[in-house]
Design a protein around this motif. Structure first.
Motif, PDB file in Angstrom:
ATOM      1  N   ALA A  32      10.168 -27.171 -32.040  1.00 45.87           N
ATOM      2  CA  ALA A  32      10.455 -26.486 -33.339  1.00 45.87           C
ATOM      3  C   ALA A  32      11.100 -25.366 -33.351  1.00 45.87           C
ATOM      4  CB  ALA A  32       9.150 -26.791 -34.157  1.00 45.87           C
ATOM      5  N   ILE A  33      10.182 -24.676 -32.265  1.00 43.72           N
ATOM      6  CA  ILE A  33      10.677 -23.085 -32.177  1.00 43.72           C
ATOM      7  C   ILE A  33      12.072 -23.033 -31.631  1.00 43.72           C
ATOM      8  CG2 ILE A  33      10.099 -20.956 -30.685  1.00 43.72           C
ATOM      9  CD1 ILE A  33       7.138 -22.076 -30.821  1.00 43.72           C
ATOM     10  N   VAL A  34      12.346 -23.733 -30.559  1.00 44.08           N
ATOM     11  CA  VAL A  34      13.549 -23.544 -30.208  1.00 44.08           C
ATOM     12  C   VAL A  34      14.787 -24.119 -30.908  1.00 44.08           C
ATOM     13  CG1 VAL A  34      15.286 -24.389 -28.165  1.00 44.08           C
ATOM     14  CG2 VAL A  34      12.898 -24.044 -27.745  1.00 44.08           C
ATOM     15  N   GLY A  35      14.725 -25.003 -31.576  1.00 38.49           N
ATOM     16  CA  GLY A  35      15.413 -25.649 -32.662  1.00 38.49           C
ATOM     17  C   GLY A  35      15.504 -24.779 -33.936  1.00 38.49           C
ATOM     18  N   GLY A  36      14.528 -24.060 -34.196  1.00 38.00           N
ATOM     19  CA  GLY A  36      14.408 -23.075 -35.264  1.00 38.00           C
ATOM     20  C   GLY A  36      15.435 -21.710 -35.073  1.00 38.00           C
ATOM     21  N   MET A  37      15.230 -21.377 -33.548  1.00 37.99           N
ATOM     22  CA  MET A  37      15.932 -20.011 -33.400  1.00 37.99           C
ATOM     23  C   MET A  37      17.439 -20.393 -33.081  1.00 37.99           C
ATOM     24  SD  MET A  37      13.356 -18.062 -30.812  1.00 37.99           S
ATOM     25  CE  MET A  37      13.238 -19.338 -29.481  1.00 37.99           C
ATOM     26  N   VAL A  38      17.650 -21.834 -32.638  1.00 39.63           N
ATOM     27  CA  VAL A  38      19.109 -22.145 -32.291  1.00 39.63           C
ATOM     28  C   VAL A  38      19.730 -22.267 -33.608  1.00 39.63           C
ATOM     29  CG1 VAL A  38      20.685 -24.119 -31.886  1.00 39.63           C
ATOM     30  CG2 VAL A  38      18.729 -23.427 -30.016  1.00 39.63           C
ATOM     31  N   LEU A  39      19.048 -22.768 -34.537  1.00 38.89           N
ATOM     32  CA  LEU A  39      19.802 -23.051 -36.032  1.00 38.89           C
ATOM     33  C   LEU A  39      19.808 -21.386 -36.616  1.00 38.89           C
ATOM     34  CD1 LEU A  39      20.835 -24.512 -38.287  1.00 38.89           C
ATOM     35  CD2 LEU A  39      18.667 -25.121 -39.027  1.00 38.89           C
ATOM     36  N   GLY A  73      24.248 -25.884 -38.762  1.00 40.61           N
ATOM     37  CA  GLY A  73      22.984 -26.630 -38.452  1.00 40.61           C
ATOM     38  C   GLY A  73      23.135 -28.244 -38.571  1.00 40.61           C
ATOM     39  N   MET A  74      24.027 -28.379 -39.722  1.00 39.29           N
ATOM     40  CA  MET A  74      24.356 -29.769 -39.944  1.00 39.29           C
ATOM     41  C   MET A  74      25.368 -30.366 -39.008  1.00 39.29           C
ATOM     42  SD  MET A  74      22.461 -30.489 -42.644  1.00 39.29           S
ATOM     43  CE  MET A  74      21.406 -28.756 -42.100  1.00 39.29           C
ATOM     44  N   VAL A  75      26.061 -29.710 -38.475  1.00 42.64           N
ATOM     45  CA  VAL A  75      26.970 -30.285 -37.264  1.00 42.64           C
ATOM     46  C   VAL A  75      26.222 -30.509 -36.132  1.00 42.64           C
ATOM     47  CG1 VAL A  75      28.923 -29.724 -35.730  1.00 42.64           C
ATOM     48  CG2 VAL A  75      29.289 -29.100 -38.043  1.00 42.64           C
ATOM     49  N   LEU A  76      25.101 -29.462 -35.878  1.00 47.69           N
ATOM     50  CA  LEU A  76      24.295 -29.785 -34.841  1.00 47.69           C
ATOM     51  C   LEU A  76      23.504 -30.885 -34.978  1.00 47.69           C
ATOM     52  CD1 LEU A  76      23.417 -28.429 -31.888  1.00 47.69           C
ATOM     53  CD2 LEU A  76      21.593 -27.085 -33.117  1.00 47.69           C
ATOM     54  N   LEU A  77      23.120 -31.375 -35.924  1.00 43.90           N
ATOM     55  CA  LEU A  77      22.235 -32.348 -36.356  1.00 43.90           C
ATOM     56  C   LEU A  77      22.865 -33.570 -35.963  1.00 43.90           C
ATOM     57  CD1 LEU A  77      19.516 -33.387 -37.566  1.00 43.90           C
ATOM     58  CD2 LEU A  77      20.661 -33.285 -39.643  1.00 43.90           C
ATOM     59  N   LEU A  78      24.319 -33.609 -36.561  1.00 44.31           N
ATOM     60  CA  LEU A  78      24.879 -34.932 -36.163  1.00 44.31           C
ATOM     61  C   LEU A  78      25.022 -35.154 -34.873  1.00 44.31           C
ATOM     62  CD1 LEU A  78      27.565 -34.323 -39.039  1.00 44.31           C
ATOM     63  CD2 LEU A  78      25.740 -36.200 -39.165  1.00 44.31           C
ATOM     64  N   ILE A  79      25.282 -34.025 -34.253  1.00 41.63           N
ATOM     65  CA  ILE A  79      25.563 -34.244 -32.529  1.00 41.63           C
ATOM     66  C   ILE A  79      24.388 -34.719 -31.896  1.00 41.63           C
ATOM     67  CG2 ILE A  79      26.077 -32.958 -30.634  1.00 41.63           C
ATOM     68  CD1 ILE A  79      27.952 -31.227 -32.026  1.00 41.63           C
TER      69      ILE A  79
END
Length: 291
Positions: free
Chosen positions: A240-247, A267-273
């Motif tokens: 969650a921490i890493v994902g939050g900072m990346v987004l 963020g949505m593109v990253l989610l799809l990938i």
């Protein structure tokens, strides 16, 4: 003139930690019950609005524990009303619609109590930017990051050092085995929902001075935090921490280099990938279904 890259990193991490707090709430409930509260955004908005009403009376710092208690109570209501009946009847998707419906009810109540207009939330810290790590940053942004880390470290300490915390970990690992060991898993699930909404209320109180407080302020934040939980992995707190900072950094960089109108796209593109390549998330473990 300050460097652009440190500015993007600092600003991105600040907003990313808000996403991380809310995403952490999704992970808590998923770990113990296999369900989530899709009204997390409304829990955030209510936390900010309750804080808005209290700040003028008792001050920001005194309001914090009151808002946290309110958030915990709201989470208990969600679990009792929307989730527990679905778990009792083994409804696979009932909790999804129930939590969404309860979230809409909460939003409607908030609109009728506080109105539909967004309001300026007074900052407890100076609103003049300071230089930090080569970037200009608001003191409130630093408080956001500190608050997020403090919450997650507190939960980690609770899980490792207390008996009830160990019961939470056991329930998250294997709910059926935990029940056989005499653990009251229903109480553990209720606690996880209380803690989840408490985290969302804290997020609302932290971010409101940086934006505006309103009944609909949590809609987009809740959705993005859900994306962060999926990207990082629903079984990984660190994810969650890493994902939050990346987004957060991706959005900030897009706003600087492309346009603020496109900052929601990365963020949505990253989610799809991530869903296409590793559905369990970057740090998540693939679930093995028992048949």
């Amino acid at each position: 003139m300050y460097s652009l890259i440190p500015q993007i990193l600092v600003s991105g991490i600040a907003i990313g930690m808000i996403y991380a707090i809310i995403a952490f709430g999704y992970q808590l409930t998923f770990a113990t019950s296999g369900t989530m509260n899709f009204g997390q955004g409304e829990a955030l908005a209510l936390g900010a609005l309750v804080a808005f009403s209290l700040v003028g009376v008792v001050g920001y710092w005194v309001a914090i524990p009151i808002v946290l208690l309110f958030g915990a109570f709201q989470g208990i209501v969600v679990e009792w009303v929307a989730v527990r009946p679905a778990l009792r009847t083994k409804s696979e998707f009932g909790w999804i619609m129930s939590t969404i419906a309860l979230g809409i009810i909460f939003r409607n109540v908030a609109e009728n109590v506080w109105g539909k207009e967004e309001m300026k939330f007074p900052s407890p810290l100076p609103e003049m930017a300071i230089t930090f790590a080569g970037a200009r940053v608001l003191p409130m942004e630093l408080l956001v990051a500190a608050g997020a880390f403090a919450l997650m470290l507190s939960v980690e300490f609770f899980n490792r050092k207390t008996m009830f915390g160990k019961a939470v970990v056991a329930t998250a690992s294997d709910r059926e085995a935990a029940e056989l060991m005499g653990i009251n898993t229903s109480r553990v699930i209720t606690f996880s929902f209380a803690l989840s909404s408490l985290a969302a209320a804290l997020a609302g109180m932290l971010i409101a001075p940086l934006t505006l407080a309103g009944a609909r302020m949590g809609a987009t934040l809740g959705l993005k935090a859900f994306a962060v939980a999926i990207i990082g992995g629903l079984t990984s707190g660190g994810g969650a921490i890493v994902g939050g900072m990346v987004l957060g950094i991706a959005e900030t960089a897009t706003g600087f280099y492309v346009s603020t109108g496109y900052k929601d796209v990365p963020g949505m593109v990253l989610l799809l990938i991530v869903l296409a390549v590793k559905p369990s998330g970057l740090f998540g473990k693939a679930a093995i279904k028992k048949v």
